[in-house]
Design a protein around this motif. Structure first.
Motif, short mmCIF file in Angstrom:
data_model
loop_
_atom_site.label_atom_id
_atom_site.label_comp_id
_atom_site.label_asym_id
_atom_site.label_seq_id
_atom_site.Cartn_x
_atom_site.Cartn_y
_atom_site.Cartn_z
N LYS A 288 100.59 129.85 43.67
CA LYS A 288 99.33 130.12 42.98
C LYS A 288 98.12 129.62 43.78
CE LYS A 288 101.84 131.73 39.69
NZ LYS A 288 102.05 133.20 39.61
N ALA A 289 98.22 129.69 45.09
CA ALA A 289 97.13 129.25 45.96
C ALA A 289 95.97 130.22 45.86
CB ALA A 289 97.61 129.15 47.41
N ASP A 290 94.75 129.71 46.01
CA ASP A 290 93.55 130.53 45.96
C ASP A 290 93.40 131.30 47.26
OD1 ASP A 290 90.48 130.93 46.45
OD2 ASP A 290 90.70 130.56 44.31
N PRO A 291 93.06 132.60 47.20
CA PRO A 291 92.89 133.39 48.43
C PRO A 291 91.91 132.77 49.42
CG PRO A 291 92.92 134.84 46.52
CD PRO A 291 92.91 133.43 45.99
N GLU A 292 90.87 132.14 48.93
CA GLU A 292 89.89 131.50 49.81
C GLU A 292 90.54 130.40 50.64
OE1 GLU A 292 85.57 129.16 49.55
OE2 GLU A 292 86.50 130.01 47.74
N ASP A 293 91.39 129.60 49.99
CA ASP A 293 92.07 128.50 50.70
C ASP A 293 93.12 129.04 51.66
OD1 ASP A 293 90.54 126.63 49.29
OD2 ASP A 293 92.00 126.53 47.66
N VAL A 294 93.83 130.07 51.23
CA VAL A 294 94.87 130.67 52.08
C VAL A 294 94.23 131.27 53.33
CG1 VAL A 294 96.63 132.47 52.22
CG2 VAL A 294 96.41 131.10 50.13
N ALA A 295 93.10 131.94 53.15
CA ALA A 295 92.39 132.53 54.29
C ALA A 295 91.91 131.45 55.25
CB ALA A 295 91.20 133.35 53.79
N LYS A 296 91.35 130.39 54.72
CA LYS A 296 90.85 129.30 55.56
C LYS A 296 91.97 128.68 56.38
CE LYS A 296 88.31 124.91 55.26
NZ LYS A 296 87.66 123.94 54.33
N GLU A 297 93.11 128.47 55.73
CA GLU A 297 94.27 127.88 56.43
C GLU A 297 94.73 128.78 57.58
OE1 GLU A 297 98.90 126.55 55.51
OE2 GLU A 297 97.56 127.07 53.86
N TRP A 298 94.79 130.10 57.31
CA TRP A 298 95.23 131.04 58.35
C TRP A 298 94.26 131.05 59.52
CZ3 TRP A 298 93.27 135.31 60.81
CH2 TRP A 298 94.19 136.01 61.63
N LEU A 299 92.97 131.08 59.24
CA LEU A 299 91.97 131.10 60.29
C LEU A 299 92.02 129.85 61.15
CD1 LEU A 299 89.06 132.61 58.21
CD2 LEU A 299 89.90 133.59 60.36
N GLN A 300 92.25 128.71 60.52
CA GLN A 300 92.36 127.46 61.27
C GLN A 300 93.62 127.47 62.14
OE1 GLN A 300 92.15 124.65 58.01
NE2 GLN A 300 89.93 124.36 58.25
#
Length: 305
Positions: A288-300
């Motif tokens: 149930k992770a937030d898309p904003e956090d998932v995107a940030k993690e992938w970009l990093q």
């Protein structure tokens, strides 16, 4: 690749709200104005109404923001039948797309199937105001999925193997799957399949539940859905390429997206893989992770921010 059509009232409300943004966004011309883009120096990024589209939209947005570009988000709009016109009008300037499904929208007669063929056909058929940027290796294709028991019972490995069993099977999936070439229309035309019934459901959890409970015998799911592996489902092979290439790429309203934004978006495409999509979908659906956090993690992790 989803992508389902929301209820008529919701779709109408979304269309009207986006139309209020104006056709071309006004403001500075980003090709002449440094890092500005879209209305008032802002690039508007959209997404369809499913998690994968939203997280890719977030990746695009954050990648551009990291380059100093101001971004506005208009996510969860609905299916291509709802959002495409908003991109074509310039109300939305960047949208995560799937090349094969987009081609089916702009050229229903195309027989292109490989990534290269599909991209070339898109460049020839898209309206002059629109442009596709670099395609990623990440691919999320429609698939016809059955349970392991159904596959074993009917000796199913490919969609072609369904010919004898289809007449007794109910297929479930999002409403638009019934009328798309990359759906029931193509399955009948290319493979000669005539199913007992089509059941209008959704792009994921409801369809999955119906399949695992035996309420339907085949389902339209997307190949990056982590439940396929988790539930030991069988995604049938598509030897005649009804579903074709479905590479993730940015669709842009080209006069409102500058070279800085293009470079940021193409850098995302150079890194994004199918396994990345599966992993990100898993985090959003299971954790149930937030898309904003998932995107940030992938970009990093990808070294893009």
């Amino acid at each position: 690749m989803s992508r389902f059509i929301r209820g008529a009232a919701v779709a109408l409300a979304a269309t009207l709200a986006l139309a209020a943004c104006g056709g071309d966004g006004g403001g500075d011309d980003p090709l002449k104005g440094g890092d500005k883009g879209g209305a008032g120096g802002t690039v508007t990024v959209g997404s369809a109404d499913f998690g994968e589209s939203e997280v890719i939209g977030e990746i695009y947005a954050q990648a551009m923001e990291a380059k100093g570009i101001k971004v506005e988000r208009k996510f969860k709009i609905g299916a291509r039948e709802v959002y495409y016109g908003q991109v074509e009008s310039g109300a939305i300037q960047v949208f995560p797309e799937y090349n094969g499904a987009l081609l089916a929208r702009v050229d229903k007669t195309s027989t292109a199937s490989t990534t290269e063929e599909v991209d070339a056909a898109l460049k020839a058929k898209l309206p002059a105001a629109l442009e596709i940027l670099s395609a990623s290796k990440a691919e999320d294709k429609d698939a016809l999925v059955v349970t392991a028991d159904t596959a074993t019972k009917n000796n199913l490995k490919t969609i072609e193997d369904l010919k004898a069993a289809a007449k007794d099977m109910i297929v479930g999936g999002p409403p638009e799957f019934k009328t798309r070439q990359q759906g029931m229309v193509g399955l009948e035309k290319v493979y000669g399949l005539k199913f007992k019934q089509f059941k209008s459901l959704d792009t994921g959890p409801i369809t999955l539940s119906n399949l695992t409970k035996g309420q339907i015998q085949a389902a339209n799911l997307f190949t990056t859905n982590p439940a396929i592996a988790k539930e030991k489902l069988v995604a049938l092979e598509d030897p005649k390429n009804v579903f074709g290439a479905q590479n993730v790429l940015p669709l842009v309203y080209k006069s409102k997206v500058n070279e800085t934004a293009r470079a940021a978006l193409n850098a995302v495409s150079a890194k994004l893989t199918t396994q990345d999509l599966i992993d990100m979908n898993g985090k959003m659906e299971t954790e149930k992770a937030d898309p904003e956090d998932v995107a940030k993690e992938w970009l990093q992790k990808s070294g893009l921010v």
